[in-house]
Design a protein around this motif. Structure first.
Motif, mmCIF file in Angstrom:
data_model
loop_
_atom_site.group_PDB
_atom_site.id
_atom_site.type_symbol
_atom_site.label_atom_id
_atom_site.label_comp_id
_atom_site.label_asym_id
_atom_site.label_seq_id
_atom_site.Cartn_x
_atom_site.Cartn_y
_atom_site.Cartn_z
ATOM 1 N N ARG A 16 0.811 -1.224 0.000
ATOM 2 C CA ARG A 16 0.000 0.000 0.000
ATOM 3 C C ARG A 16 0.848 1.279 0.000
ATOM 4 O O ARG A 16 0.300 2.379 -0.099
ATOM 5 C CB ARG A 16 -0.998 -0.004 1.157
ATOM 6 C CG ARG A 16 -0.407 0.041 2.530
ATOM 7 C CD ARG A 16 -1.488 0.387 3.567
ATOM 8 N NE ARG A 16 -0.874 0.533 4.867
ATOM 9 C CZ ARG A 16 -0.766 -0.453 5.764
ATOM 10 N NH1 ARG A 16 -1.284 -1.626 5.528
ATOM 11 N NH2 ARG A 16 -0.159 -0.230 6.915
ATOM 12 N N ASN A 17 2.159 1.137 0.095
ATOM 13 C CA ASN A 17 3.034 2.298 -0.071
ATOM 14 C C ASN A 17 3.322 2.604 -1.542
ATOM 15 O O ASN A 17 4.087 3.533 -1.840
ATOM 16 C CB ASN A 17 4.360 2.094 0.667
ATOM 17 C CG ASN A 17 4.173 1.993 2.162
ATOM 18 O OD1 ASN A 17 4.295 0.913 2.738
ATOM 19 N ND2 ASN A 17 3.837 3.087 2.801
ATOM 20 N N ILE A 18 2.740 1.801 -2.440
ATOM 21 C CA ILE A 18 3.001 1.974 -3.876
ATOM 22 C C ILE A 18 1.730 2.416 -4.603
ATOM 23 O O ILE A 18 0.701 1.734 -4.542
ATOM 24 C CB ILE A 18 3.490 0.645 -4.501
ATOM 25 C CG1 ILE A 18 4.768 0.154 -3.833
ATOM 26 C CG2 ILE A 18 3.665 0.785 -6.022
ATOM 27 C CD1 ILE A 18 5.981 1.064 -3.982
ATOM 28 N N VAL A 19 1.828 3.543 -5.301
ATOM 29 C CA VAL A 19 0.737 4.030 -6.152
ATOM 30 C C VAL A 19 1.149 3.783 -7.601
ATOM 31 O O VAL A 19 2.255 4.173 -7.996
ATOM 32 C CB VAL A 19 0.507 5.552 -5.961
ATOM 33 C CG1 VAL A 19 -0.611 6.048 -6.878
ATOM 34 C CG2 VAL A 19 0.217 5.875 -4.501
ATOM 35 N N PHE A 20 0.295 3.147 -8.381
ATOM 36 C CA PHE A 20 0.591 3.022 -9.812
ATOM 37 C C PHE A 20 0.285 4.334 -10.508
ATOM 38 O O PHE A 20 -0.748 4.970 -10.254
ATOM 39 C CB PHE A 20 -0.230 1.890 -10.440
ATOM 40 C CG PHE A 20 0.350 0.521 -10.194
ATOM 41 C CD1 PHE A 20 1.668 0.235 -10.539
ATOM 42 C CD2 PHE A 20 -0.426 -0.483 -9.631
ATOM 43 C CE1 PHE A 20 2.211 -1.021 -10.321
ATOM 44 C CE2 PHE A 20 0.109 -1.750 -9.407
ATOM 45 C CZ PHE A 20 1.423 -2.023 -9.757
ATOM 46 N N THR A 21 1.220 4.734 -11.388
ATOM 47 C CA THR A 21 1.040 5.954 -12.174
ATOM 48 C C THR A 21 1.356 5.606 -13.622
ATOM 49 O O THR A 21 1.732 4.484 -13.928
ATOM 50 C CB THR A 21 2.019 7.057 -11.711
ATOM 51 O OG1 THR A 21 3.370 6.581 -11.925
ATOM 52 C CG2 THR A 21 1.831 7.391 -10.236
ATOM 53 N N LYS A 22 1.238 6.613 -14.486
ATOM 54 C CA LYS A 22 1.520 6.406 -15.903
ATOM 55 C C LYS A 22 3.027 6.297 -16.153
ATOM 56 O O LYS A 22 3.453 5.765 -17.163
ATOM 57 C CB LYS A 22 0.983 7.633 -16.644
ATOM 58 C CG LYS A 22 0.726 7.495 -18.105
ATOM 59 C CD LYS A 22 -0.402 8.442 -18.526
ATOM 60 C CE LYS A 22 -0.089 9.913 -18.358
ATOM 61 N NZ LYS A 22 0.803 10.473 -19.400
ATOM 62 N N GLY A 23 3.804 6.837 -15.247
ATOM 63 C CA GLY A 23 5.256 6.850 -15.411
ATOM 64 C C GLY A 23 5.831 7.719 -14.311
ATOM 65 O O GLY A 23 5.116 8.129 -13.392
ATOM 66 N N ALA A 24 7.131 8.017 -14.425
ATOM 67 C CA ALA A 24 7.763 8.867 -13.414
ATOM 68 C C ALA A 24 7.194 10.281 -13.464
ATOM 69 O O ALA A 24 6.982 10.913 -12.432
ATOM 70 C CB ALA A 24 9.272 8.890 -13.639
ATOM 71 N N SER A 25 6.939 10.774 -14.672
ATOM 72 C CA SER A 25 6.423 12.148 -14.799
ATOM 73 C C SER A 25 5.128 12.299 -14.018
ATOM 74 O O SER A 25 4.952 13.262 -13.261
ATOM 75 C CB SER A 25 6.162 12.493 -16.270
ATOM 76 O OG SER A 25 7.325 12.318 -17.028
#
Ligand SMILES: *Cc1c(COP(=O)(O)O)cnc(C)c1O
Length: 405
Positions: A86-95
């Motif tokens: 739960r400390n990890i959020v998925f995003t589209k990329g680093a940006s």
């Protein structure tokens, strides 16, 4: 698994391609890396075997897909040394991860608050902070880079004060290759009470990373540079740091309840994942991490640096060759210019021989200004590059130097 570059190469179908009648020499890994069969297979298997939307179904495939998606989150957490998935959020990329943090902390930023980045940042770690300057009156400060490409740590220390609210620094430069001492910097930043973010877009691919050990509040990575798919990255945050962030996008999945008069949010990480997430991409990233973790990161680093040094030794024999970035701590990124020649011309000549390098500003315009260059050519080495390829690069650059002189 022991490190054998031929065995590794054989797992990347694209590496058997030819370009202009020459074997492909792919040296643009800092921009994006190629994908092993294991990642390609994982995507195909998910699409052809068990696919549905996540989190909302009661049917078998919805549950299977949810397990695979949440399983990928656990793989990212383990890979980065995060305490919990739960400390990890998925995003589209680093940006997107950096934009999320900048937007998410904006409610805590007011006129005159200071945000510190460095002259070696990628535009992704500059522009989101400019938004806070433009919209909230924050003051954006840049830590200078020394002539050898290392960060000026003494000046960084002197810039920190009670006015500092956020410090965001790349763990490894995509142009200089410089590896910054994030762990050493963390306590200095913490002493001011500011948030500390590190950009791991390059470091996560080339170094063993443990976010807990580094002492950062936030850390980001991007999947496509780690031999995974595009469209997926991750933001790590400590539980406390994620709780400080205002939600970024609104939509389904990120809420607890929605009424006509008010709304309440899900807990992190789901609070930051509005709408249908990049399900397949996340699963592909999980497969890339599984694949990559078969190898010892220290051995990977050693191999990449051997290829880097082999190339550099050869290139130093060319009179007009100028290396940019010679910090004592650096990874396998080789930025250079041929005096009197344009980097674009160098890259175009190399392409004639099947050698893929990047030329331009590499999304680091302030760094180009710092070094007084318009652009550089950049060869960046990954897990599958070989000493032979380093020699092909040297031969290609010699020809470019000859044509362009
Ligand atoms: C590539 C890169 C980014 C941006 O990553 P995206 O995948 O394009 O979002 C940010 N910082 C560094 C250092 C990079 O190399």
């Amino acid at each position: 698994m022991s490190f054998d570059v031929d065995v590794i190469r054989a797992q990347f179908p694209i590496l058997s391609r030819e370009i202009n009648g020459y074997p492909l020499t792919y040296l643009d890994n800092a921009a994006s890396a190629q994908k092993p069969q294991a990642v390609i297979d994982a995507l195909t298997a998910q699409m052809s075997g068990a696919y549905a939307n996540v989190h909302r179904g009661l049917h078998t495939m919805a549950n299977e897909t949810t397990d695979a998606y949440e399983g990928a989150r656990a793989k990212v957490a383990a890979f980065l040394g995060a305490p919990k998935p739960r400390n990890i959020v998925f995003t589209k990329g680093a940006s997107e991860a950096i934009n999320l943090v900048a937007y998410g902390l904006s409610h805590l930023i007011s006129e005159g608050d200071e945000i510190i980045v460095t002259q070696m940042e990628h535009h992704s770690n500059i522009v989101p902070w400019h938004f806070l300057r433009e919209r909230h009156g924050a003051i954006l400060k840049f830590v200078p880079v020394l002539d050898n490409g290392a960060l000026d740590l003494d000046t960084l220390k002197s810039m920190l004060s009670s006015r500092t609210k956020i410090v965001s620094i790349t763990h490894m430069s995509n142009v200089l290759g410089t590896i910054n001492p994030i762990k050493e910097i963390a306590p200095w930043v913490k002493a001011t009470g500011a948030f500390f973010m590190a950009d791991g877009s390059q470091a996560a691919v080339h170094l063993p990373v443990n976010v807990n050990d580094l002492g950062v509040d936030y850390y980001c990575m991007t999947g496509h540079k780690l031999y995974g798919p595009t469209g997926i990255g991750a933001l790590y945050g400590t539980t406390a740091a994620l709780e400080k962030l205002a939600p970024y996008n609104g939509g389904g999945e990120m809420i607890e309840d929605v009424y006509e008069t008010h709304v309440s949010y899900a807990d992190p990480p789901h609070k930051f994942e509005a709408g249908t997430p990049p399900i397949l991409e996340a699963i592909g990233l999980g497969a890339a991490i599984d694949w990559y973790r078969q190898y010892n990161p220290a051995e990977v680093h050693q191999h990449e640096m051997a290829v880097y040094h082999h190339a550099l030794d050869g290139l130093r024999g060319i009179n007009s060759f100028r290396l940019i970035g010679e910090a004592p701590e650096k990874g396998s990124v080789l930025s250079f210019n041929l005096e009197g020649a344009h980097a674009h011309d160098v890259a175009q000549i190399l392409d004639k021989y099947g050698i893929a390098v990047r030329a331009g500003q590499h999304c680091t315009q302030p760094l180009m200004v710092r070094f007084g260059v318009h652009s550089t050519a950049r060869a960046s080495f990954g897990i599958y590059n070989t000493l032979d390829e380093a020699e092909r690069l040297v031969e290609g650059v010699k020809k470019a130097a000859h044509f362009l002189s």
